[in-house]
Design an enzyme around this catalytic site. Structure first.
Site, PDB file in Angstrom:
ATOM      1  N   ALA A  70     -70.374 -40.146   1.787  1.00  0.00           N
ATOM      2  CA  ALA A  70     -70.912 -40.450   3.445  1.00  0.00           C
ATOM      3  C   ALA A  70     -70.218 -40.038   4.666  1.00  0.00           C
ATOM      4  O   ALA A  70     -69.891 -39.007   4.751  1.00  0.00           O
ATOM      5  CB  ALA A  70     -69.392 -41.665   3.544  1.00  0.00           C
ATOM      6  N   GLY A 115     -69.900 -39.036  -1.497  1.00  0.00           N
ATOM      7  CA  GLY A 115     -71.277 -41.017  -1.480  1.00  0.00           C
ATOM      8  C   GLY A 115     -72.221 -40.525  -2.277  1.00  0.00           C
ATOM      9  O   GLY A 115     -73.007 -41.505  -3.069  1.00  0.00           O
ATOM     10  N   GLU A 118     -71.848 -40.279  -6.085  1.00  0.00           N
ATOM     11  CA  GLU A 118     -71.743 -41.541  -6.326  1.00  0.00           C
ATOM     12  C   GLU A 118     -73.055 -42.852  -5.752  1.00  0.00           C
ATOM     13  O   GLU A 118     -73.259 -43.291  -7.282  1.00  0.00           O
ATOM     14  CB  GLU A 118     -70.576 -42.197  -5.530  1.00  0.00           C
ATOM     15  CG  GLU A 118     -69.494 -41.439  -5.720  1.00  0.00           C
ATOM     16  CD  GLU A 118     -68.058 -41.960  -4.289  1.00  0.00           C
ATOM     17  OE1 GLU A 118     -68.171 -41.653  -3.099  1.00  0.00           O
ATOM     18  OE2 GLU A 118     -67.269 -43.199  -4.796  1.00  0.00           O
ATOM     19  N   GLU A 138     -63.779 -35.545  -1.774  1.00  0.00           N
ATOM     20  CA  GLU A 138     -63.449 -36.792  -0.859  1.00  0.00           C
ATOM     21  C   GLU A 138     -61.646 -35.445  -0.305  1.00  0.00           C
ATOM     22  O   GLU A 138     -61.089 -36.481   1.037  1.00  0.00           O
ATOM     23  CB  GLU A 138     -62.621 -37.892  -1.324  1.00  0.00           C
ATOM     24  CG  GLU A 138     -64.513 -38.805  -1.004  1.00  0.00           C
ATOM     25  CD  GLU A 138     -64.869 -38.321  -1.868  1.00  0.00           C
ATOM     26  OE1 GLU A 138     -65.293 -37.295  -3.022  1.00  0.00           O
ATOM     27  OE2 GLU A 138     -66.090 -38.836  -2.205  1.00  0.00           O
TER      28      GLU A 138
END
Ligand code: CAA
Length: 264
Positions: A70, A115, A118, A138
């Site tokens: 992200a 992300g 993911e 993270e």
């Protein structure tokens, strides 16, 4: 059709390649990329203009990263509510990708972090180049995986390994990712995308109705008791006997020739 600024689409021989294209930021997922990933899933879904694709390849541009996570710059000033909504946006996009009827292959050549991993895990499986690196870093940023990583990683590699990866935030290489079952195969970095396309072409040659049926049953069965999953399998197996492809596949075997599947 929506205009896409952060994704590119390439369609050939029934294979659609969707590329996250923000290489100067290692394809980091800001709000726009997440919205466009959701819109890409609409193009590939049953009512979309790319619905005819037999296989989708999901990859990242630039040769250095699949997706490095992200977008940290986009998140720096977020409030709690904005953080929750940012997570929800990613979940919505990745759920839509996971729910696509055709197989989706994540082609990871470089970093698949946070992300990015993911996103790759929302595909049917991951192919990796030898140069790839995987991780859920993270906790180094004071947060946890926010696009399904706590759930999909634990289901894919088992809760203990998922906990270790998430608690340490460490990166693993492609060989280790293969060993723990995170990736389905590792290919040499040189010629990686050609190798992925070859595998996608192999799937595209198979009976699309059988392949999509298998996908539906596998996914639907993952979170239900095995008896219910097996019942879904029996129903889906039976339904395929109503297709031309089933007769063609079995006839071709008995006639010692290659089947010509039509998706009917
Ligand atoms: N968000 C925003 N920008 C990012 C980024 C990210 N996740 N990852 C890389 N970039 C940007 C860098 O800021 C840099 O931009 P500038 O040139 O404008 O400074 C550019 O991409 C190139 O990156 P680096 O210079 O850092 O490249 P490097 O080769 O030195 O390092 C790397 C590569 C190890 C992947 C490093 O970039 C890195 O650690 N990135 C962050 C990885 C990360 O923590 N991901 C998790 C994000 S949080 C998350 O994903 C939450 C969630 O689950 C929802």
């Amino acid at each position: 059709m929506a205009d896409f600024e952060t994704l590119t689409f390439e369609s050939a021989d029934g294979i659609v390649t969707v590329t996250v294209n923000r290489p100067q930021k290692l394809n980091a997922l800001n709000e726009q990329v997440q919205r466009e990933l959701w819109a890409a899933a609409q193009r590939l879904g049953p009512d979309g203009d790319l619905a005819g694709a037999a296989v989708v390849i999901l990859t990242g541009a630039g040769g250095k990263a699949f997706v490095a996570g992200a977008d940290i710059k986009a998140m720096i000033d977020m409030t709690a509510i904005q953080g929750r909504d940012f997570s929800a946006l990613g979940h919505r996009a990745f759920d839509a990708i996971e729910a696509l009827p055709m197989p989706v292959i994540a082609a990871v050549d470089g970093f698949a972090l946070g992300g990015g991993l993911e996103l790759a895990m929302s595909a049917d499986f991951i192919y990796a180049s030898q140069a790839s690196r995987f991780g859920q870093p993270e906790v180094n940023l004071g947060v946890i995986p926010g696009y399904g990583g706590t759930q999909r990683l634990a289901r894919l590699v088992g809760p203990a390994k998922a906990r270790e990866l998430i608690y340490t935030g460490e990166m693993i290489d492609a060989a280790e990712a293969l060993r723990i079952g995170l990736v389905a195969q590792v290919f040499p970095t040189e010629g990686f995308m050609a190798a992925v396309r070859e595998r996608a072409a192999l799937i595209a040659k198979r009976g699309a109705l059988a392949v999509t049926s298998a996908k539906r049953v596998i996914n639907a069965g993952l979170d239900v008791p095995i008896e219910r999953g097996c019942e879904m399998e029996r129903q889906a197996f039976g339904l395929l006997f109503g297709t031309e492809d089933r007769r063609e596949g079995m006839s071709a075997f008995l006639e010692r020739r290659d089947p010509q599947f039509k998706g009917r």
